[in-house]
Write a protein that holds these residues in place. Structure first.
Motif, short mmCIF file in Angstrom:
data_model
loop_
_atom_site.label_atom_id
_atom_site.label_comp_id
_atom_site.label_asym_id
_atom_site.label_seq_id
_atom_site.Cartn_x
_atom_site.Cartn_y
_atom_site.Cartn_z
N ARG A 67 0.85 -1.19 0.00
CA ARG A 67 0.00 0.00 0.00
C ARG A 67 0.88 1.24 0.00
NH1 ARG A 67 0.07 -1.99 5.19
NH2 ARG A 67 0.62 -0.50 6.85
N ARG A 138 -5.72 1.59 -13.26
CA ARG A 138 -6.30 1.58 -11.91
C ARG A 138 -5.47 2.41 -10.94
NH1 ARG A 138 -5.08 -1.99 -7.66
NH2 ARG A 138 -6.75 -2.36 -6.15
N ARG A 169 -18.45 0.52 -5.21
CA ARG A 169 -17.80 -0.59 -4.51
C ARG A 169 -16.36 -0.77 -4.99
NH1 ARG A 169 -19.96 -6.89 -4.04
NH2 ARG A 169 -18.13 -7.67 -2.91
N GLN A 170 -16.16 -0.72 -6.30
CA GLN A 170 -14.81 -0.84 -6.86
C GLN A 170 -13.92 0.29 -6.35
OE1 GLN A 170 -14.01 0.40 -11.00
NE2 GLN A 170 -13.36 -1.71 -11.40
N ASN A 172 -14.32 2.04 -3.48
CA ASN A 172 -14.03 1.84 -2.05
C ASN A 172 -12.97 0.76 -1.85
OD1 ASN A 172 -15.88 3.75 -1.14
ND2 ASN A 172 -17.57 2.29 -1.07
N ASP A 173 -13.10 -0.35 -2.58
CA ASP A 173 -12.14 -1.44 -2.43
C ASP A 173 -10.73 -1.00 -2.83
OD1 ASP A 173 -14.17 -3.07 -1.56
OD2 ASP A 173 -14.42 -4.13 -3.46
N THR A 174 -10.63 -0.25 -3.92
CA THR A 174 -9.31 0.19 -4.40
C THR A 174 -8.66 1.15 -3.42
OG1 THR A 174 -9.97 -0.10 -6.71
CG2 THR A 174 -8.11 1.37 -6.27
N ARG A 176 -9.20 1.42 -0.20
CA ARG A 176 -8.79 0.67 1.01
C ARG A 176 -7.51 -0.12 0.75
NH1 ARG A 176 -14.35 -0.92 1.25
NH2 ARG A 176 -15.53 0.29 2.80
N GLU A 177 -7.42 -0.72 -0.43
CA GLU A 177 -6.26 -1.56 -0.74
C GLU A 177 -4.99 -0.73 -0.89
OE1 GLU A 177 -4.74 -4.49 -4.34
OE2 GLU A 177 -6.88 -4.13 -4.06
N THR A 182 -10.51 4.04 4.42
CA THR A 182 -11.68 4.31 3.60
C THR A 182 -11.54 5.67 2.92
OG1 THR A 182 -12.86 5.45 5.38
CG2 THR A 182 -13.10 3.04 5.26
#
Length: 489
Positions: A67, A138, A169-170, A172-174, A176-177, A182
């Motif tokens: 990260r 991305r 959703r995509q 938020n997930d990205t 976080r990753e 968040t």
């Protein structure tokens, strides 16, 4: 992680140990003990060599499970100068990904523009950069999202789609990753996040990073001399100027403002503010301004090569960090190049201003002296062009027709050799004009028109691949010497 050291990795670790900012954007390093990845100049304590792995791109580091470091913000570094130099598939692909082509047209659209299959594009990018086009795009979307979260008050849902994500959703997930928090938490960490205006009110403030010294006075002088009325303006006195211009973008229009840093400025960035009619254009607008100001150049490599020549050494020493201006819009630059033949910069700008008034698209509301975006090739190809003298009118009509029907491509991923051949096939475009378009519209760092300088091309071979920079130094050799030459911080 492969623990087998290589000579290249050893030199990279030395750069990390010395926090060498020259390599920011050229590679990234991951730290196994913390799970983060950083830029080489990260000010944190240098990790042990056994815990460090090296990655050619931020996307590759993210793909390896790291990260982004919150301290050095590795997603905010200059782009690799290699992509400007290279004219192969990977270099062209990286320039197009930076312009947002994958987000707008998908991998298939990227492959079509490059003239290869999607499989070939994915394979070559993965082999060289450790990530395919989807992962590279991305990473760019995540960077755009972070900018919008930390500099605007746009709702999180709007930011998700403005950054190019297909779903919340995509998004938020990205986030976080990559950032280990968040989107709301990422926004909350930004200084002054409460009460921040939306981008439509005050614009989006940015720092456009560059590496090494930057000869700002010369590039602002250059842009001011050729500013096209209605599309460009420069405000303020030298040393504190603001260059402003309109942009035509995939989803809308924008006004971009870049501040000239003061001579005592020690940071490695230019302050920029973008007013976008559609936030989805943010990453594309940023990349186009970066190309215009040549912010991904490697001034160290340029200076090392050019200083080896006794003719150029005093010129390079007098103007460290001299850049080769690019273009915010390749088609616009080509039209302006045709109008500039045999005219001063000011006369060519006045002629181009007439085209803007007659055929440019008006902004929704004037912004100072900025009133229009430059007319596109489709519009000019069908225009009467009555106010243009006969000789350039014929050339201009041929050029804009070729741009409109795709005979000539001047997008960031265009093949430079093919584009130059196509330009030379048009009536009225000579080698010098084609070379100028190649140097600026296609950001080629290795263009040198021998007829301008009187220096035979064979005598400049040792300057490659930086002959465009040599040309700018030679053009300025009779200008007033610098007394405030920028030094590296």
């Amino acid at each position: 992680m492969d623990d087998t050291p290589t000579p290249l990795d050893d030199s990279r670790y030395q750069a990390v140990s010395s926090r060498d900012a020259r390599f920011d954007g050229e590679f990234f390093f991951g730290v196994a003990s913390t799970g983060i990845y950083c830029r080489p100049s990260c000010p944190a304590v240098t990790p042990k060599r056994v815990n460090v792995s090296f990655h050619p791109s931020a996307a590759a580091a993210q793909g390896a499970g790291f990260r982004a470091c919150r301290r050095c913000r590795p997603d905010a570094v200059p782009g690799s100068a290699e992509w400007n130099v290279r004219a192969d598939l990977v270099g062209r692909a990286m320039r197009l990904i930076g312009d947002g082509v994958v987000d707008r047209e998908g991998v298939g659209g990227l492959a079509d523009r490059l003239g290869y299959s999607a499989r070939q594009v994915h394979r070559q990018l993965t082999e060289e950069l450790g990530a395919g086009p989807v992962a590279l795009a991305r990473a760019q979307r995540a960077h755009t999202a972070r900018i919008l979260l930390t500099t605007t008050s746009l709702p999180v849902t709007e930011i998700a789609f403005a950054a190019g994500f297909k779903s919340v959703r995509q998004f938020n997930d990205t986030v976080r990753e990559i950032y280990a928090c968040t989107p709301t938490a990422l926004r909350g960490r930004a200084p002054g996040h409460r009460g921040r205006p939306a981008p439509t009110a005050a614009g989006i403030p940015l720092r456009l990073a560059h590496r090494g010294p930057y000869a700002a006075r010369e590039i602002f002088d250059h842009l001011q001399r050729g500013a096209v009325p209605g599309v460009e303006e420069t405000r303020g006195a030298p040393g504190a100027r603001r260059y402003r211009r309109t942009l035509r973008l995939p989803y809308g229009t924008a006004v971009a403002e870049v501040r000239e840093p003061a001579p005592a400025h020690r940071g490695h960035w230019l302050d920029c503010r973008l007013h976008l009619s559609d936030p989805r254009d943010l990453s594309t607008a940023v990349q186009r301004m970066r190309r215009l100001f040549d912010l991904d150049a490697d001034p160290y490599a340029v200076a090392d090569r050019l200083r080896a020549d006794p003719l150029l050494r005093p010129l390079v020493d007098a103007r460290p960090g001299l850049r080769s201006p690019g273009a915010a819009d390749g088609d616009e630059l080509a039209v302006r190049a045709v109008l500039a033949r045999g005219r001063s910069a000011e006369a060519a700008a006045e002629l181009a201003g007439g085209l803007v008034t007659a055929y440019g698209k008006p902004l929704a509301a004037p912004d100072g002296a900025l009133t229009h975006v430059f007319p596109d090739a489709d519009t000019l190809a069908g225009a009467a062009l009555d106010d243009i003298p006969a000789a350039p009118r014929r050339t201009l009509r041929a050029l804009t027709t070729a741009l409109a029907d795709g005979t000539v491509h001047l997008d960031p991923g265009a093949d430079r050799d093919s584009a130059e051949r196509a330009l030379l096939a048009l009536p009225g475009i000579d080698a010098r004009t084609a070379g100028h378009i190649r140097m600026r519209a296609l950001a080629d760092p290795d263009v040198f028109p021998a007829e301008e300088t009187g220096i035979p091309a064979e005598d400049t071979a040792a300057w490659r691949p930086w002959r465009s920079y040599a040309l700018h130094h030679l053009r300025l050799r009779t200008a007033e010497p610098r007394t405030d030459a920028p030094k590296d911080a």
